[in-house]
Write a protein that holds these residues in place. Structure first.
Motif, PDB file in Angstrom:
ATOM      1  N   SER A  30      40.882 -14.209  35.735  1.00 24.20           N
ATOM      2  CA  SER A  30      42.120 -14.849  36.173  1.00 24.20           C
ATOM      3  C   SER A  30      43.059 -14.992  34.989  1.00 24.20           C
ATOM      4  O   SER A  30      42.655 -14.853  33.835  1.00 24.20           O
ATOM      5  N   ARG A  31      44.296 -15.306  35.286  1.00 20.93           N
ATOM      6  CA  ARG A  31      45.255 -15.478  34.187  1.00 20.93           C
ATOM      7  C   ARG A  31      44.973 -16.745  33.394  1.00 20.93           C
ATOM      8  O   ARG A  31      45.520 -16.956  32.322  1.00 20.93           O
ATOM      9  N   PHE A  66      36.255 -13.236  25.570  1.00 20.65           N
ATOM     10  CA  PHE A  66      35.691 -11.916  25.770  1.00 20.65           C
ATOM     11  C   PHE A  66      36.287 -11.341  27.052  1.00 20.65           C
ATOM     12  O   PHE A  66      36.574 -12.077  27.981  1.00 20.65           O
ATOM     13  N   THR A  67      36.442 -10.031  27.087  1.00 17.06           N
ATOM     14  CA  THR A  67      36.932  -9.414  28.318  1.00 17.06           C
ATOM     15  C   THR A  67      35.744  -9.157  29.246  1.00 17.06           C
ATOM     16  O   THR A  67      34.594  -9.089  28.803  1.00 17.06           O
ATOM     17  N   ARG A  68      36.035  -9.011  30.531  1.00 14.50           N
ATOM     18  CA  ARG A  68      34.962  -8.688  31.483  1.00 14.50           C
ATOM     19  C   ARG A  68      34.313  -7.347  31.134  1.00 14.50           C
ATOM     20  O   ARG A  68      33.093  -7.236  31.205  1.00 14.50           O
ATOM     21  N   PRO A  69      35.086  -6.308  30.751  1.00 14.60           N
ATOM     22  CA  PRO A  69      34.421  -5.063  30.362  1.00 14.60           C
ATOM     23  C   PRO A  69      33.473  -5.231  29.169  1.00 14.60           C
ATOM     24  O   PRO A  69      32.412  -4.614  29.135  1.00 14.60           O
ATOM     25  N   GLN A  70      33.835  -6.059  28.196  1.00 12.49           N
ATOM     26  CA  GLN A  70      32.947  -6.289  27.055  1.00 12.49           C
ATOM     27  C   GLN A  70      31.634  -6.935  27.506  1.00 12.49           C
ATOM     28  O   GLN A  70      30.550  -6.515  27.086  1.00 12.49           O
ATOM     29  N   LEU A  71      31.737  -7.949  28.356  1.00 12.47           N
ATOM     30  CA  LEU A  71      30.535  -8.632  28.829  1.00 12.47           C
ATOM     31  C   LEU A  71      29.699  -7.709  29.711  1.00 12.47           C
ATOM     32  O   LEU A  71      28.469  -7.694  29.616  1.00 12.47           O
ATOM     33  N   LEU A  72      30.364  -6.921  30.547  1.00 12.59           N
ATOM     34  CA  LEU A  72      29.642  -5.984  31.398  1.00 12.59           C
ATOM     35  C   LEU A  72      28.951  -4.916  30.551  1.00 12.59           C
ATOM     36  O   LEU A  72      27.827  -4.505  30.854  1.00 12.59           O
ATOM     37  N   ALA A  73      29.592  -4.479  29.479  1.00 14.99           N
ATOM     38  CA  ALA A  73      28.957  -3.516  28.573  1.00 14.99           C
ATOM     39  C   ALA A  73      27.711  -4.124  27.926  1.00 14.99           C
ATOM     40  O   ALA A  73      26.703  -3.437  27.750  1.00 14.99           O
TER      41      ALA A  73
END
Length: 128
Positions: free
Chosen positions: A34-35, A41-48
């Motif tokens: 969300s804004r 951390f970004t969601r892509p970083q955590l997902l990675a």
């Protein structure tokens, strides 16, 4: 010299896997939930991080300890610091994430295997 650094300066297999996992994750999830997100951390970083955990058979604590011990691996994921293991665990346990992680893990293994799906235990040898 740091434990995970190589003499030639070339990235390790795990660092290449991390970059690929980040690329695949960035294609599938938005940067933030969300804004009003904290934006640590970004969601892509955590997902990675979740994908690395699954690909290498680590625990949530284990993947975070690995990130803490490897500045090069954190750099490959664009992390300025290591997330707490509960942050990575929360990402993995979000609604709908199990199916997405399984799909991305399969895609990651296909990229690593050159189009043929390797067994997870073979992934470490194949990224070298």
């Amino acid at each position: 010299m740091h434990l995970f650094e190589q003499h030639s300066g070339k990235p390790t297999g795990m660092e290449r896997t991390a970059r690929l996992a980040l690329t695949l994750a960035a294609r599938r999830v938005p940067r933030y939930d969300s804004r009003f997100s904290r934006r640590d951390f970004t969601r892509p970083q955590l997902l990675a991080c979740v994908l690395l955990r699954s690909a290498y058979g680590l625990t949530f604590r284990g993947v975070c300890e690995l990130l803490e011990a490897s500045p090069a691996l954190r750099e490959a994921l664009g992390l300025s610091r290591t997330p707490h293991f509960t942050t990575v665990e929360s990402c993995a346990n979000a609604p709908g994430m199990e199916e997405l992680v399984q799909h991305l893990l399969t895609e990651l293994m296909l990229h690593i295997g050159g189009g043929a799906k390797p067994a997870v235990r073979d992934a470490a040898r194949m990224v070298r």
